[in-house]
Design an enzyme around this catalytic site. Structure first.
Site, mmCIF file in Angstrom:
data_model
loop_
_atom_site.group_PDB
_atom_site.id
_atom_site.type_symbol
_atom_site.label_atom_id
_atom_site.label_comp_id
_atom_site.label_asym_id
_atom_site.label_seq_id
_atom_site.Cartn_x
_atom_site.Cartn_y
_atom_site.Cartn_z
ATOM 1 N N SER A 113 0.834 -1.198 0.000
ATOM 2 C CA SER A 113 0.000 0.000 0.000
ATOM 3 C C SER A 113 0.869 1.249 0.000
ATOM 4 C CB SER A 113 -0.858 -0.015 1.273
ATOM 5 O OG SER A 113 -1.460 1.233 1.499
ATOM 6 N N TYR B 158 -1.984 -0.491 11.033
ATOM 7 C CA TYR B 158 -2.267 -1.136 9.738
ATOM 8 C C TYR B 158 -1.075 -0.959 8.795
ATOM 9 C CZ TYR B 158 -3.764 -1.489 4.928
ATOM 10 O OH TYR B 158 -3.811 -1.798 3.586
ATOM 11 N N LYS C 242 1.769 -3.647 6.799
ATOM 12 C CA LYS C 242 2.133 -3.686 5.367
ATOM 13 C C LYS C 242 3.650 -3.565 5.201
ATOM 14 C CE LYS C 242 -1.528 -4.747 3.972
ATOM 15 N NZ LYS C 242 -1.873 -5.822 3.059
HETATM 16 P P1 NAD Z 1 -11.196 -6.558 1.592
HETATM 17 O O1 NAD Z 1 -11.399 -6.479 3.069
HETATM 18 O O2 NAD Z 1 -12.339 -6.289 0.702
HETATM 19 O O3 NAD Z 1 -10.587 -7.988 1.211
HETATM 20 C C1 NAD Z 1 -9.748 -8.718 2.074
HETATM 21 C C2 NAD Z 1 -10.273 -10.143 2.128
HETATM 22 O O4 NAD Z 1 -9.418 -10.915 2.975
HETATM 23 C C3 NAD Z 1 -11.677 -10.241 2.698
HETATM 24 O O5 NAD Z 1 -12.473 -11.042 1.838
HETATM 25 C C4 NAD Z 1 -11.471 -10.896 4.061
HETATM 26 O O6 NAD Z 1 -12.589 -11.689 4.419
HETATM 27 C C5 NAD Z 1 -10.224 -11.716 3.824
HETATM 28 N N1 NAD Z 1 -9.407 -11.990 5.019
HETATM 29 C C6 NAD Z 1 -8.949 -11.100 5.936
HETATM 30 N N2 NAD Z 1 -8.200 -11.734 6.856
HETATM 31 C C7 NAD Z 1 -8.178 -13.049 6.518
HETATM 32 C C8 NAD Z 1 -7.557 -14.206 7.065
HETATM 33 N N3 NAD Z 1 -6.816 -14.155 8.183
HETATM 34 N N4 NAD Z 1 -7.710 -15.395 6.437
HETATM 35 C C9 NAD Z 1 -8.459 -15.464 5.295
HETATM 36 N N5 NAD Z 1 -9.087 -14.422 4.743
HETATM 37 C C10 NAD Z 1 -8.940 -13.217 5.345
HETATM 38 O O7 NAD Z 1 -9.968 -5.588 1.248
HETATM 39 P P2 NAD Z 1 -9.444 -5.082 -0.170
HETATM 40 O O8 NAD Z 1 -9.783 -3.653 -0.288
HETATM 41 O O9 NAD Z 1 -9.849 -6.024 -1.224
HETATM 42 O O10 NAD Z 1 -7.881 -5.169 0.088
HETATM 43 C C11 NAD Z 1 -7.120 -6.275 -0.338
HETATM 44 C C12 NAD Z 1 -5.683 -6.074 0.075
HETATM 45 O O11 NAD Z 1 -5.198 -4.859 -0.472
HETATM 46 C C13 NAD Z 1 -5.451 -5.971 1.581
HETATM 47 O O12 NAD Z 1 -4.248 -6.630 1.887
HETATM 48 C C14 NAD Z 1 -5.321 -4.486 1.814
HETATM 49 O O13 NAD Z 1 -4.516 -4.216 2.936
HETATM 50 C C15 NAD Z 1 -4.630 -4.050 0.534
HETATM 51 N N6 NAD Z 1 -4.868 -2.644 0.175
HETATM 52 C C16 NAD Z 1 -6.152 -2.177 0.038
HETATM 53 C C17 NAD Z 1 -6.374 -0.848 -0.304
HETATM 54 C C18 NAD Z 1 -7.762 -0.291 -0.413
HETATM 55 O O14 NAD Z 1 -7.919 0.936 -0.352
HETATM 56 N N7 NAD Z 1 -8.798 -1.099 -0.611
HETATM 57 C C19 NAD Z 1 -5.275 -0.004 -0.524
HETATM 58 C C20 NAD Z 1 -3.990 -0.519 -0.405
HETATM 59 C C21 NAD Z 1 -3.794 -1.846 -0.043
HETATM 60 C C1 WQD Z 2 -9.217 10.060 0.731
HETATM 61 C C2 WQD Z 2 -9.402 11.562 0.934
HETATM 62 C C3 WQD Z 2 -9.708 12.184 3.238
HETATM 63 C C4 WQD Z 2 -13.561 10.146 3.755
HETATM 64 C C5 WQD Z 2 -6.794 5.099 3.193
HETATM 65 C C6 WQD Z 2 -5.766 4.395 4.027
HETATM 66 C C7 WQD Z 2 -4.695 3.816 3.151
HETATM 67 C C8 WQD Z 2 -5.278 2.968 2.008
HETATM 68 C C9 WQD Z 2 -6.452 3.613 1.334
HETATM 69 C C10 WQD Z 2 -5.082 0.625 2.447
HETATM 70 C C11 WQD Z 2 -8.647 12.102 2.144
HETATM 71 C C12 WQD Z 2 -10.956 12.484 2.441
HETATM 72 C C13 WQD Z 2 -12.369 10.645 3.245
HETATM 73 C C14 WQD Z 2 -14.610 11.065 4.097
HETATM 74 C C15 WQD Z 2 -13.226 12.875 3.342
HETATM 75 N N1 WQD Z 2 -5.759 1.696 2.448
HETATM 76 N N2 WQD Z 2 -12.210 11.981 3.034
HETATM 77 N N3 WQD Z 2 -14.387 12.388 3.842
HETATM 78 O O1 WQD Z 2 -6.871 8.247 3.567
HETATM 79 O O2 WQD Z 2 -5.896 8.237 1.253
HETATM 80 O O3 WQD Z 2 -6.156 6.129 2.459
HETATM 81 O O4 WQD Z 2 -7.356 4.149 2.283
HETATM 82 O O5 WQD Z 2 -3.894 0.468 2.359
HETATM 83 O O6 WQD Z 2 -3.874 3.056 3.982
HETATM 84 O O7 WQD Z 2 -5.185 5.337 4.917
HETATM 85 O O8 WQD Z 2 -8.173 7.267 1.618
HETATM 86 O O9 WQD Z 2 -10.545 7.299 0.941
HETATM 87 O O10 WQD Z 2 -9.977 7.415 3.410
HETATM 88 O O11 WQD Z 2 -9.498 9.378 1.945
HETATM 89 O O12 WQD Z 2 -13.086 14.091 3.154
HETATM 90 O O13 WQD Z 2 -15.669 10.676 4.582
HETATM 91 O O14 WQD Z 2 -10.788 11.808 1.211
HETATM 92 O O15 WQD Z 2 -9.469 13.196 4.176
HETATM 93 O O16 WQD Z 2 -8.202 13.393 1.804
HETATM 94 P P1 WQD Z 2 -6.740 7.586 2.291
HETATM 95 P P2 WQD Z 2 -9.633 7.761 1.996
#
Ligand code: NAD
Ligand code: WQD
Length: 346
Positions: A124, A148, A152
């Site tokens: 991430s 969190y 990562k």
């Molecule tokens: P999500 O929560 O929709 O998907 C994660 C899945 O993993 C879920 O289906 C959950 O049930 C499963 N899971 C969690 N812990 C588990 C475990 N111990 N064993 C088996 N299954 C488990 O999240 P997402 O948005 O699809 O994110 C996927 C990956 O990407 C994550 O590793 C997250 O940290 C990373 N990521 C997400 C974002 C984002 O904004 N969505 C951004 C950067 C990184």
């Molecule tokens: C985006 C922008 C907020 C909600 C987070 C995690 C990051 C990654 C992705 C997994 C910011 C603003 C948000 C709201 C708002 N996840 N905002 N009102 O903060 O960039 O990242 O999710 O790895 O680790 O920190 O994403 O969508 O929460 O926010 O004004 O109700 O929207 O302040 O500027 P962010 P976000």
């Protein structure tokens, strides 16, 4: 290839399963469903014509994991399974360390025992913390700013150590910026339980009438309009990068750490306006105080992903909003919905 997808029922995982299946790979999903719906595999079958094999298991269950690796001969693993809510991780850090780091260690041990040595792993942009400058390249300083984010960063470091110790192990760390949007079919998308933490799902729920107004967290940042700037990325572009990364590990036989973003910063208000245009709905909002821990501006330098993978984001913010809205309007209750179109606003 025969691919194990951990967390494959989740938001990014299920979009990646679609592309893996479309590109001819065989997929097995392992998911505890702690943050996803059992309806997802049925939707994947409707979408692709193929029923994915699904095993409900927690990665920390070493017996179940060993049985899984004994049943299939996987060529590689794509590892999404993790908990991902920043605020919750501050309140329950041990749960996050246990699930995300414990789950990753158990997975790596099972892979090692089974001789599976290729892994594409979800990292991430959070590993950059508050970056010194934008756009952020991969060699920028790494810094976790919450539990969190620490999970990562630790996962990347563990994988680095493993590659040092085992010459044949190959890892792709994919650092996602802000994934949004949904598959253009409207059959799969983001379905956060409870109050959404992230901007796009919150906007969607306001537009669909489930929440009164968006709270914009601060308009006094040193950005184009004072609101926070991020690098929003269409989830189908992101999904494609996983297949590209798997093929890279196979072809180039080298490790990989790349940013995945568009390289373009978009403010909260810019995203809101684009969503209003795409949906034809007004999204009421109020400006409130900054959210603790937020940074002003983060967007990727995605050059390396293009050089190594030939990957670049193709879909713009309008497409992200259009597809997010299609998913939300067809499924106002997420996967609990029937998927039928909702009535037009009065
Ligand atoms: P999500 O929560 O929709 O998907 C994660 C899945 O993993 C879920 O289906 C959950 O049930 C499963 N899971 C969690 N812990 C588990 C475990 N111990 N064993 C088996 N299954 C488990 O999240 P997402 O948005 O699809 O994110 C996927 C990956 O990407 C994550 O590793 C997250 O940290 C990373 N990521 C997400 C974002 C984002 O904004 N969505 C951004 C950067 C990184
Ligand atoms: C985006 C922008 C907020 C909600 C987070 C995690 C990051 C990654 C992705 C997994 C910011 C603003 C948000 C709201 C708002 N996840 N905002 N009102 O903060 O960039 O990242 O999710 O790895 O680790 O920190 O994403 O969508 O929460 O926010 O004004 O109700 O929207 O302040 O500027 P962010 P976000």
């Amino acid at each position: 290839m025969h691919i194990l997808v951990t967390g494959g029922a989740g938001y990014i995982g299920c979009h990646t399963c679609v592309q893996l299946l479309e590109r001819g790979h065989r997929v097995v999903i392992a998911d505890s469903f702690v943050n996803s719906s059992p309806a997802v595999p049925r939707r994947l079958q409707r979408l692709t014509g193929t029923a994915p094999v699904v095993h409900r298991l927690d990665l920390r269950d070493k017996t179940a994991l060993a049985a899984l690796f004994a049943t299939y001969r996987f060529d590689a693993v794509v590892h999404f399974a993790a908990l991902k809510a920043v605020g919750e991780s501050c309140a329950k850090p041990l749960d996050y360390f246990d699930n995300n780091i414990g789950g990753t260690i158990a997975l790596l041990q099972a892979m090692k025992a089974a001789g599976v040595r290729r892994l594409v792993s979800s990292s991430s942009a959070t590993v950059y913390g508050d970056p010194e400058s934008v756009p952020v390249p991969e060699h920028a300083r790494l810094q976790a700013s919450n539990p969190y984010g620490r999970t990562k960063l630790i996962a990347e470091q563990m994988l680095g150590d493993l590659c040092q110790a085992d010459d044949g192990f190959r890892v792709g760390n994919l650092r996602y910026f802000n994934p949004v949007g949904a598959h253009p079919s409207g059959l799969i998308g983001e379905d956060p339980g409870g109050i959404p933490n992230n901007l796009m799902p919150y906007i969607c729920q306001v537009a669909v009438g489930q929440r009164e107004r968006l709270q914009v967290f601060g308009d006094d940042y040193p950005t184009v309009d004072g609101t926070g700037v991020r690098d929003y990325l269409h989830v189908t572009d992101l999904a494609r990068a996983h297949v590209d990364a798997l093929e890279y590990l196979q072809r180039a036989d080298r490790n990989l750490t790349v940013n995945l973003g568009t390289g373009r910063g978009v403010s909260v208000l810019e995203l809101l306006r684009a969503f209003e245009r795409a949906s034809g709905r007004v999204v009421p909002y109020e400006v409130v105080a900054r959210r603790p821990g937020d940074v002003a501006e983060v967007y990727a330098d995605p050059t390396l992903a293009e050089q190594l993978l030939g990957w670049r984001a193709q879909l713009d913010v309008d497409a992200m909003c259009r597809d997010a809205w299609r998913w939300q309007s067809l499924n106002p209750q997420g996967y609990r919905s029937t998927g039928k179109p909702m009535p037009a606003p009065k």
